[in-house]
Motif scaffolding. Structure first.
Motif, PDB file in Angstrom:
ATOM      1  N   ALA A 151       0.865  -1.182   0.000  1.00  0.00           N
ATOM      2  CA  ALA A 151       0.000   0.000   0.000  1.00  0.00           C
ATOM      3  C   ALA A 151       0.898   1.226   0.000  1.00  0.00           C
ATOM      4  N   SER A 152       0.480   2.240  -0.739  1.00  0.00           N
ATOM      5  CA  SER A 152       1.247   3.489  -0.750  1.00  0.00           C
ATOM      6  C   SER A 152       0.292   4.653  -0.939  1.00  0.00           C
ATOM      7  N   PRO A 153       0.587   5.811  -0.399  1.00  0.00           N
ATOM      8  CA  PRO A 153       1.775   6.120   0.397  1.00  0.00           C
ATOM      9  C   PRO A 153       1.682   5.501   1.791  1.00  0.00           C
ATOM     10  N   LEU A 154       2.816   5.380   2.443  1.00  0.00           N
ATOM     11  CA  LEU A 154       2.856   4.797   3.779  1.00  0.00           C
ATOM     12  C   LEU A 154       2.450   5.797   4.854  1.00  0.00           C
TER      13      LEU A 154
ATOM     14  N   SER B 118      -1.867  12.381   5.020  1.00  0.00           N
ATOM     15  CA  SER B 118      -1.994  13.740   5.529  1.00  0.00           C
ATOM     16  C   SER B 118      -2.919  13.796   6.746  1.00  0.00           C
ATOM     17  N   THR B 119      -2.618  14.685   7.659  1.00  0.00           N
ATOM     18  CA  THR B 119      -3.498  14.893   8.810  1.00  0.00           C
ATOM     19  C   THR B 119      -4.511  16.000   8.540  1.00  0.00           C
ATOM     20  N   THR B 120      -4.326  16.754   7.431  1.00  0.00           N
ATOM     21  CA  THR B 120      -5.204  17.889   7.162  1.00  0.00           C
ATOM     22  C   THR B 120      -6.058  17.742   5.900  1.00  0.00           C
ATOM     23  N   ARG B 121      -5.758  16.774   5.047  1.00  0.00           N
ATOM     24  CA  ARG B 121      -6.575  16.562   3.838  1.00  0.00           C
ATOM     25  C   ARG B 121      -6.636  15.070   3.519  1.00  0.00           C
ATOM     26  N   SER B 122      -7.602  14.674   2.703  1.00  0.00           N
ATOM     27  CA  SER B 122      -7.759  13.266   2.360  1.00  0.00           C
ATOM     28  C   SER B 122      -6.569  12.788   1.525  1.00  0.00           C
ATOM     29  N   THR B 123      -6.349  11.482   1.536  1.00  0.00           N
ATOM     30  CA  THR B 123      -5.221  10.871   0.827  1.00  0.00           C
ATOM     31  C   THR B 123      -5.734   9.735  -0.030  1.00  0.00           C
ATOM     32  N   LEU B 124      -5.245   9.646  -1.266  1.00  0.00           N
ATOM     33  CA  LEU B 124      -5.591   8.539  -2.142  1.00  0.00           C
ATOM     34  C   LEU B 124      -4.563   7.435  -1.925  1.00  0.00           C
ATOM     35  N   LEU B 125      -5.028   6.300  -1.433  1.00  0.00           N
ATOM     36  CA  LEU B 125      -4.179   5.163  -1.115  1.00  0.00           C
ATOM     37  C   LEU B 125      -4.261   4.162  -2.255  1.00  0.00           C
ATOM     38  N   THR B 126      -3.109   3.676  -2.739  1.00  0.00           N
ATOM     39  CA  THR B 126      -3.055   2.639  -3.764  1.00  0.00           C
ATOM     40  C   THR B 126      -2.706   1.327  -3.082  1.00  0.00           C
TER      41      THR B 126
ATOM     42  N   ASP C  75     -13.430   6.113   2.457  1.00  0.00           N
ATOM     43  CA  ASP C  75     -14.567   6.888   1.953  1.00  0.00           C
ATOM     44  C   ASP C  75     -14.987   6.444   0.563  1.00  0.00           C
ATOM     45  N   GLU C  76     -14.031   6.238  -0.319  1.00  0.00           N
ATOM     46  CA  GLU C  76     -14.301   5.797  -1.688  1.00  0.00           C
ATOM     47  C   GLU C  76     -13.336   4.666  -1.996  1.00  0.00           C
ATOM     48  N   VAL C  77     -13.839   3.630  -2.654  1.00  0.00           N
ATOM     49  CA  VAL C  77     -12.976   2.532  -3.097  1.00  0.00           C
ATOM     50  C   VAL C  77     -13.238   2.303  -4.575  1.00  0.00           C
ATOM     51  N   VAL C  78     -12.156   2.272  -5.367  1.00  0.00           N
ATOM     52  CA  VAL C  78     -12.264   2.013  -6.800  1.00  0.00           C
ATOM     53  C   VAL C  78     -11.489   0.741  -7.102  1.00  0.00           C
ATOM     54  N   LEU C  79     -12.169  -0.230  -7.705  1.00  0.00           N
ATOM     55  CA  LEU C  79     -11.529  -1.460  -8.142  1.00  0.00           C
ATOM     56  C   LEU C  79     -10.935  -1.210  -9.520  1.00  0.00           C
ATOM     57  N   VAL C  80      -9.617  -1.105  -9.600  1.00  0.00           N
ATOM     58  CA  VAL C  80      -8.952  -0.883 -10.888  1.00  0.00           C
ATOM     59  C   VAL C  80      -8.909  -2.194 -11.654  1.00  0.00           C
ATOM     60  N   ASP C  81      -8.457  -3.254 -10.998  1.00  0.00           N
ATOM     61  CA  ASP C  81      -8.468  -4.607 -11.550  1.00  0.00           C
ATOM     62  C   ASP C  81      -8.290  -5.592 -10.397  1.00  0.00           C
ATOM     63  N   GLN C  82      -8.134  -6.861 -10.689  1.00  0.00           N
ATOM     64  CA  GLN C  82      -8.017  -7.894  -9.658  1.00  0.00           C
ATOM     65  C   GLN C  82      -6.839  -7.668  -8.710  1.00  0.00           C
TER      66      GLN C  82
ATOM     67  N   LEU D  56      -6.423  -1.659  -6.056  1.00  0.00           N
ATOM     68  CA  LEU D  56      -7.545  -0.868  -5.541  1.00  0.00           C
ATOM     69  C   LEU D  56      -7.059   0.539  -5.243  1.00  0.00           C
ATOM     70  N   LEU D  57      -7.948   1.500  -5.373  1.00  0.00           N
ATOM     71  CA  LEU D  57      -7.688   2.869  -4.920  1.00  0.00           C
ATOM     72  C   LEU D  57      -8.668   3.155  -3.801  1.00  0.00           C
ATOM     73  N   CYS D  58      -8.185   3.796  -2.750  1.00  0.00           N
ATOM     74  CA  CYS D  58      -9.001   4.040  -1.566  1.00  0.00           C
ATOM     75  C   CYS D  58      -8.741   5.461  -1.082  1.00  0.00           C
ATOM     76  N   ARG D  59      -9.809   6.247  -0.868  1.00  0.00           N
ATOM     77  CA  ARG D  59      -9.644   7.601  -0.362  1.00  0.00           C
ATOM     78  C   ARG D  59      -9.815   7.585   1.150  1.00  0.00           C
ATOM     79  N   LEU D  60      -8.736   7.980   1.836  1.00  0.00           N
ATOM     80  CA  LEU D  60      -8.728   8.042   3.300  1.00  0.00           C
ATOM     81  C   LEU D  60      -9.056   9.445   3.766  1.00  0.00           C
ATOM     82  N   ALA D  61      -9.865   9.545   4.775  1.00  0.00           N
ATOM     83  CA  ALA D  61     -10.161  10.846   5.370  1.00  0.00           C
ATOM     84  C   ALA D  61      -8.911  11.385   6.065  1.00  0.00           C
TER      85      ALA D  61
END
Length: 91
Positions: A26-29, A32-40, A63-70, A73-78
């Motif tokens: 998973a990245s980034p490791l 942010s403490t002040t804005r959402s982060t897109l986790l791969t 908050d949001e999860v996008v299935l790119v492929d098997q 995944l992309l995940c938006r963290l608060a």
């Protein structure tokens, strides 16, 4: 099982037999403490294109999860979710 083997009754195949998700990285490791982060999230067995996977960081759902492929995944963290939390992708 977490090794990617089939999780079904002996002799079963097809849609009744699913593979347990395995998180390899998973990245980034750090987030942010002040804005959402897109986790791969990379791994295997994340589901079919018509499924909506769930991603947990600690006790919180992304908050949001996008299935790119098997395998991705992309995940938006608060903002300010916490530090050193376990990441899980339940089946």
């Amino acid at each position: 099982m977490v090794d990617g083997s089939c999780l079904c009754q002996p002799g079963s195949a097809g849609p009744d037999c699913s593979v347990a998700p395995v998180v390899e990285s998973a990245s980034p490791l750090a987030a942010s403490t002040t804005r959402s982060t897109l986790l791969t999230i990379k791994g295997s067995g994340f589901g079919a294109f018509d499924s909506q996977p769930i991603v947990r960081v600690g006790d919180l759902l992304c908050d949001e999860v996008v299935l790119v492929d098997q395998a991705k995944l992309l995940c938006r963290l608060a903002a300010g979710v916490g530090a050193d939390l376990p990441l899980t992708v339940p089946r």
